[in-house]
Motif scaffolding. Structure first.
Motif, mmCIF file in Angstrom:
data_model
loop_
_atom_site.group_PDB
_atom_site.id
_atom_site.type_symbol
_atom_site.label_atom_id
_atom_site.label_comp_id
_atom_site.label_asym_id
_atom_site.label_seq_id
_atom_site.Cartn_x
_atom_site.Cartn_y
_atom_site.Cartn_z
ATOM 1 N N SER A 139 -3.501 -3.315 -4.857
ATOM 2 C CA SER A 139 -2.208 -3.392 -4.477
ATOM 3 C C SER A 139 -1.048 -4.410 -5.006
ATOM 4 O O SER A 139 0.182 -4.191 -5.020
ATOM 5 N N ASP A 140 -1.934 -5.512 -5.418
ATOM 6 C CA ASP A 140 -1.082 -6.657 -5.986
ATOM 7 C C ASP A 140 -1.816 -6.986 -7.201
ATOM 8 O O ASP A 140 -2.913 -6.601 -7.418
ATOM 9 N N GLU A 183 -3.069 8.341 2.755
ATOM 10 C CA GLU A 183 -2.189 7.458 3.511
ATOM 11 C C GLU A 183 -1.673 8.013 4.841
ATOM 12 O O GLU A 183 -1.203 7.327 5.551
ATOM 13 N N SER A 186 -9.985 2.963 -2.208
ATOM 14 C CA SER A 186 -9.709 1.727 -1.225
ATOM 15 C C SER A 186 -11.021 0.718 -1.257
ATOM 16 O O SER A 186 -11.833 0.945 -2.014
ATOM 17 N N THR A 245 -7.225 -5.613 -3.828
ATOM 18 C CA THR A 245 -7.514 -4.719 -2.893
ATOM 19 C C THR A 245 -7.395 -3.300 -3.729
ATOM 20 O O THR A 245 -6.269 -3.120 -4.180
ATOM 21 N N LYS A 246 -8.310 -2.506 -3.774
ATOM 22 C CA LYS A 246 -8.041 -1.211 -4.804
ATOM 23 C C LYS A 246 -7.280 -0.129 -3.962
ATOM 24 O O LYS A 246 -7.092 0.044 -2.765
ATOM 25 N N VAL A 247 -6.172 0.408 -4.866
ATOM 26 C CA VAL A 247 -5.465 1.433 -4.470
ATOM 27 C C VAL A 247 -5.944 2.649 -5.126
ATOM 28 O O VAL A 247 -5.557 3.726 -4.627
ATOM 29 N N GLY A 286 -1.967 -4.636 -11.277
ATOM 30 C CA GLY A 286 -1.446 -4.397 -9.792
ATOM 31 C C GLY A 286 -0.798 -3.156 -10.084
ATOM 32 O O GLY A 286 -0.395 -2.584 -11.041
ATOM 33 N N LYS A 287 -0.253 -2.700 -8.756
ATOM 34 C CA LYS A 287 0.502 -1.376 -8.670
ATOM 35 C C LYS A 287 1.789 -1.416 -9.611
ATOM 36 O O LYS A 287 2.031 -0.590 -10.161
#
Length: 572
Positions: free
Chosen positions: A76-77, A480, A116, A101-103, A146-147
């Protein structure tokens, strides 16, 4: 500025879109361990083709064993780096932990999948005894970023294969979306990815024109079209075994794959064994294979206030609907939802109470006949869904009866629908849409108070008691969203979805079949959406049923009311 002289024409060159390129910086002299870790992470987000600069942050042995192409982890970051508090620099050994945090993840086949949970991977540094420089000797395989960096570095591109059980001629293409680095020779990378074969999820349902063992010829440099738009693709000797027909299939796959990635490619020439195998222009690809997005609908269909099936001409400003020819347009049975075959010669309708499914030709004087399917659900909400037609002329519909939820397929020319097997389906189907290729199916699945969009692969097999149809390997396309209320295919691998996140408001968005979000503007906001429909032909306007009736979204404009009615659908 000159104030005299003749005017002369000059040749102009096409304007090239400016692209931001990011170059990695090598490790500085006497860089601290923290600078080494941060420099390495930044180098992973650069446009360095082979991650040469990133490898300079590793020890010689670690650089040999590190495989950045094995996976990409999206957080996410950007990843954080925490030093182990028990380690001391004066020992020449330090440990860090990369956190986040995994996206999503992208695997070695370049296939995207939502993810996730926490990312927690160790990194170890050692100080070289001879040079006194810190380097990383233990590093996670793959790359992590990051994303925002992922969106800048990678792009989604469809590669194309053929449905393995295509009943028609020419065969139907199936899109297989993958992610490639957008600034690192994506054309060559997509050609290589296409030749290597489909992703694991799609592989059981498709075939390729490339003979087994085919690869780009060793040493083939960056592939670029010449000034006439011809792209020459040199292949190894395995490809020389292909005949003309199969070679044209290979060329068609390349042309479809490169259509959006490299618009300048007008022709593909395949070479192997020291000579030309074949050459195919872009226009020829459409004679070799059929692609869903190339089929333009003639009409938009919906149900009027009398329960009749009516239509307007697609792609025009037409606002005056006309009843379709045949029984479904005469109002003999009031309808609540409809579907029209892709050839627009046959239609299906669900009765106003949701109990019965009727099928009738769109021809003047054709009778309605008896219903082909009944539901025994207690309430209208628990009965038949809106039906959907596949490319083979099969009609799909789900029965939402909580006592026995089922998915049915009525094959072309069959008298009775067959029950479709759905192993792994956890919940009941509330909406069904089949892709134009007839290989993939989108289902809205309800479990408890949640409705999710799932994508499955259609498997057809012959068994002792007859043909069997199964929907396999269901995967979420909108993890989501808590409540999906409407959806439709909107391209070869894209859907338009109406839903809301937990605690959020209703939104309309585009999603890819792999669960990623395409890099296109979302549709304009619309209130009270009951149904939405789109065509695989991306030039056709989005249509919906909202509190204002039937509305459409022309390209670059806002929603406009068309007329009164419900249940809008394009063919399919």
């Amino acid at each position: 500025m000159p104030d005299s002289g003749d005017l002369r024409g000059v040749e102009s060159t096409p304007r090239q879109d400016a692209q931001v390129r990011v170059f990695a910086m090598p490790p500085g002299e006497d860089a601290t361990p923290t600078q080494i870790v941060q420099g390495f992470l930044e180098a992973l987000t650069s446009d360095d083709p082979d991650y040469r600069t990133a490898r300079q942050y590793l020890t010689r042995e670690a650089a040999k064993t590190w495989r950045p192409e094995s996976s990409t982890t999206v957080l996410s970051d950007g990843p954080g780096a925490l030093v182990d508090s028990t380690d001391r620099q004066d020992t020449g050994s330090l440990s860090y932990t990369l956190t986040g945090t995994k996206v999503a993840t992208v695997d070695a086949q370049q296939s995207y999948a939502p993810a996730s949970g926490a990312y927690d991977e160790p990194v170890h540094l050692t100080k070289d005894a001879e040079t006194g420089q810190w380097r990383i000797d233990t590093v996670p395989q793959g790359v992590v970023m990051g994303k925002s960096d992922f969106q800048r570095n990678y792009m989604s591109v469809n590669k194309y294969y053929f449905a393995s059980d295509s009943a028609g001629t020419p065969p139907m293409t199936v899109a297989d979306p993958v992610y490639v680095r957008s600034h690192v020779d994506p054309t060559t990378e997509m050609v290589r990815s296409l030749i290597e074969g489909p992703t694991t999820w799609l592989s059981p349902a498709v075939r390729t024109g490339f003979p087994e063992g085919t690869a780009l010829r060793k040493g083939a440099g960056p592939l670029t079209p010449d000034d006439r738009g011809r792209l020459t693709v040199p292949l190894n000797d395995k490809a020389a075994e292909a005949g003309t027909g199969r070679c044209e299939e290979m060329a068609a796959q390349l042309l479809f794959t490169l259509r959006t990635l490299s618009p300048a490619v007008e022709e593909v020439e395949l070479r192997a064994g020291g000579g030309q195998l074949c050459s195919l222009p872009r226009s020829g690809a459409e004679t070799v294979a059929t692609r869903g997005a190339l089929d333009r609908p003639d009409h938009l269909y919906f149900v009027d206030d009398e329960g009749r099936l009516v239509r307007i001409t697609a792609g025009t400003g037409d606002t005056e609907p006309a009843p379709v020819p045949g029984a479904l347009g005469e109002g003999e049975k009031a309808l609540r939802s409809v579907a029209v075959a892709r050839d627009e010669r046959t239609a299906a309708g669900v009765g106003i109470d949701g109990r019965s499914l009727f099928v009738a030709p769109l021809a003047a004087g054709s009778p309605l006949g008896e219903p082909v399917l009944h539901s025994t659900g207690r309430t209208e909400e628990d009965r038949l869904t809106t039906p959907s037609w596949d490319a083979r002329g099969g009609l799909w519909v789900a029965d939402g009866d909580p006592a026995d939820p089922r998915l049915y397929l009525l094959e072309a020319d069959a008298d009775e629908p067959v029950r479709v097997r759905t192993p792994g389906l956890d919940g009941r189907v509330r909406a069904v849409r089949v892709a134009a290729d007839g290989v993939r199916i989108a289902l809205v699945v309800e479990k408890g108070d949640r409705r999710s969009l799932m994508i499955g692969r259609i498997d057809r097999s012959e068994e002792a008691d007859g043909p069997a149809v199964t929907v396999l390997d269901l995967r979420s396309a909108t993890p989501e969203l808590e409540q999906v209320t409407a959806m439709s295919w909107a391209g070869d691998s894209r859907l338009v979805v109406v839903g809301r996140e937990q605690g959020g408001v209703e939104q309309m968005k585009y999603v890819e079949v792999d669960g990623s979000t395409p890099d296109v503007p979302p549709p304009a906001a619309l209130t009270g959406v009951e149904a939405v429909t789109a065509s695989e032909d991306e030039q056709a306007p989005l249509m919906a049923h909202s509190v204002d009736g039937i509305v459409r979204l022309p390209s670059g404009a806002q929603w406009q009311k068309v007329t009164e009615g419900t249940a809008p659908v394009y063919p399919g």
